[in-house]
Design an enzyme around this catalytic site. Structure first.
Site, PDB file in Angstrom:
ATOM      1  N   GLY A 215       0.815  -1.203   0.000  1.00 38.05           N
ATOM      2  CA  GLY A 215       0.000   0.000   0.000  1.00 38.05           C
ATOM      3  C   GLY A 215       0.848   1.252   0.000  1.00 38.05           C
ATOM      4  N   SER A 216       0.350   2.277   0.655  1.00 40.41           N
ATOM      5  CA  SER A 216       0.998   3.590   0.598  1.00 40.41           C
ATOM      6  C   SER A 216       2.333   3.660   1.321  1.00 40.41           C
ATOM      7  CB  SER A 216       0.054   4.662   1.136  1.00 40.41           C
ATOM      8  OG  SER A 216      -0.992   4.893   0.218  1.00 40.41           O
ATOM      9  N   THR A 217       2.690   2.638   2.102  1.00 38.98           N
ATOM     10  CA  THR A 217       4.037   2.655   2.689  1.00 38.98           C
ATOM     11  C   THR A 217       5.097   2.590   1.589  1.00 38.98           C
ATOM     12  OG1 THR A 217       4.069   0.239   2.989  1.00 38.98           O
ATOM     13  CG2 THR A 217       3.252   1.567   4.823  1.00 38.98           C
ATOM     14  N   ASP A 464      -6.106   5.764   3.726  1.00 40.97           N
ATOM     15  CA  ASP A 464      -4.781   5.492   4.275  1.00 40.97           C
ATOM     16  C   ASP A 464      -4.697   5.735   5.771  1.00 40.97           C
ATOM     17  OD1 ASP A 464      -2.978   6.596   1.345  1.00 40.97           O
ATOM     18  OD2 ASP A 464      -3.442   4.581   2.033  1.00 40.97           O
TER      19      ASP A 464
END
Length: 498
Positions: A215-217, A464
């Protein structure tokens, strides 16, 4: 000597020679096959004749041996079995060994030659060498904080010392008690059947053996690629990033959960986690640049051992622009272990240098004499020191002014990145909540701890910020536990340069 005596003597000699040849065949040529034969009970009897050496966390022995009174004289025991199962693994009279019990089996069983106090003494005297002890790098407080934070929810935590690569915590949830499988009786068989058939897979080490869409990591990796390539030179400059953003070569529009993402600067886009900005940035960089940067952080490396094998974190090396855009926000088929994402945070927190993670600090023989020690080893320079400082600005803004406020620790510089990884058919599955972070002690130049947390069954919306709500508090408690411990003595000198 008459003829009959000569013939008898020759026949006896041939019989003796045949016996010697057969003994050589049995004891040398076929020895391996006989050892591996499941019907050969002597191997198991010899293996469990004496207590195994122990695995230690700090000064505490988290394994032991129990006298059974049976032919297999000693059975493995575990203190806080579910807490340390992702570290120790199991040693079973029936099902073999896993994780540290497996990779360090020669030490624990006493068959490793380095345990002998005198070279070749055991070989000459045929004496049985007592098992040695394996001292881990795990911080007991951090391990407990991670375990309690997950509280039985499916997920995992990995924590590292960025300066050395020491693994400070490895937790997988739900867990199991390896002691249930130690013996050879029917109870062990029943436990094995229950554990291996359980839907939530308690024996799966999610911290190092399970990969997830990050994901957004993964936006940390994309930002690093853009900074290293010089495509982004000013974190606060506005970008040309429409909202929604149409993926290149398609009619598919990508939007955001956050407001204010249209043409947002990289600083603001990272802080509030804008998908459109980083998807476009990745597409503009191209597959080669994004993949190369991911590989410098450790992706696509199938050789990583800590010493248990670590599942390969992967990113496709031949993506089209639309798929590169999705991979740049941690979607498409990009996957990572929690340990891998802790390595990303660790490299940022340590000025761009990525250390090789390791779980065994040292090995001692039965007398307590250290026979081997693991030396910290730099794996590679993931990003330049300048880029690392810019990434630190972005990650620290997430905690002070963005989606990761739940990870803040008063008086401590904390950097983080939230993430919600979509998965399932049409991305309709419950999202995985991620949070990666580092913490730096007051006055220190480098981070003291880096953490990655993933919660599989997070009860959260698809934004998020769910990573900040479900995973960030766990990361904070782990960081606080490490920061509350005495700072370790310097064991490695950073290389000079960028």
């Amino acid at each position: 000597m008459n003829r009959c005596i000569r013939h008898s003597a020759a026949f006896c000699f041939l019989l003796l020679l045949a016996l010697l040849v057969n003994a050589f065949r049995v004891q040398v040529v076929r020895a391996g096959a006989f050892d591996a034969d499941p019907a050969n009970r002597r191997i198991a009897v010899a293996r469990f004749h004496d207590p195994r050496g122990d695995i230690l966390v700090g000064e505490r022995r988290v394994t032991g041996s129990h006298a059974t009174g049976g032919q297999l004289r000693f059975e493995r025991t575990y203190a806080d079995g579910p807490l340390y199962a992702p570290v120790t693994g199991l040693s079973s009279q029936t099902y073999g060994t896993t994780l540290l019990e497996g990779t360090e089996d020669a030490v624990l069983a006493g068959s490793d030659p380095k345990l002998a106090s005198k070279p070749l003494w055991n070989e000459l005297t045929r004496a049985r060498q007592r098992g040695g002890d394996v001292h881990t790098t795990v911080d007991a407080g951090a391990q407990r904080a991670a375990f309690d934070g997950l509280d039985g929810r499916r997920g995992a935590v990995a924590a590292l010392d960025p300066a050395t690569g020491r693994i400070l915590a490895l937790v997988s949830s739900p867990s199991y008690d390896p002691g249930m499988l130690s013996g050879a009786g029917p109870s062990a068989g029943q436990a094995w059947t229950a554990l291996t058939s359980a839907a939530d897979q308690p024996m799966l080490d999610r911290a190092i053996r399970q990969t997830y869409p990050p994901g957004s990591t993964f936006k940390v990796v994309t930002a690093a690629a853009a900074l290293e390539a010089g495509r982004v030179t000013d974190l606060h400059a506005r970008t040309d990033s429409p909202d929604p953003y149409t993926l290149p070569g398609t009619t598919v529009g990508l939007s955001n959960e956050s407001r204010g993402c249209a043409d947002a600067s990289v600083y603001d886009a990272f802080r509030i986690s804008c998908n459109t900005v980083f998807a476009k940035l990745g597409a503009d960089l191209g597959s080669d640049a994004v993949v190369a940067q991911a590989e410098r952080f450790g992706f696509n490396d199938s050789r990583l051992r800590v010493p248990p094998r670590v599942a390969t974190s992967s990113i496709d090396t031949g993506m089209s622009r639309d798929r590169t855009a999705l991979s740049s926000i941690g979607q498409y088929d990009t996957t990572a272990t929690p340990l891998q994402m802790a390595m990303v945070a660790a490299a940022v927190g340590d000025g761009g240098r990525l250390m090789t993670p390791y779980l065994v600090d040292r090995v001692t023989n039965h007398s307590g004499v250290t026979v081997s020690t693991t030396r910290p080893k730099a794996l590679r320079q993931a990003v330049s020191a300048r880029t690392a400082r810019q990434l630190q600005q972005l990650m620290e803004a997430v905690v002070t002014r963005g989606t990761g406020g739940n990870a803040a620790i008063p008086g401590v510089a904390v950097g983080g990145k939230t993430g919600t990884a979509q998965h399932g058919a049409a991305n309709k599955g419950t999202p995985y909540a991620w949070f990666i972070s580092y913490a730096r002690r007051p006055g220190a130049a480098h981070a003291a701890v880096a953490v990655a947390v993933v919660v599989e069954d997070a009860e959260a919306d698809r934004a998020d910020i769910s990573g900040g709500g479900n995973a960030a508090p766990i990361a904070r408690s782990v960081m606080e536990a490490v920061l509350g411990s005495p700072a370790p003595a310097a064991a490695f000198s950073p290389p000079s340069g960028n």
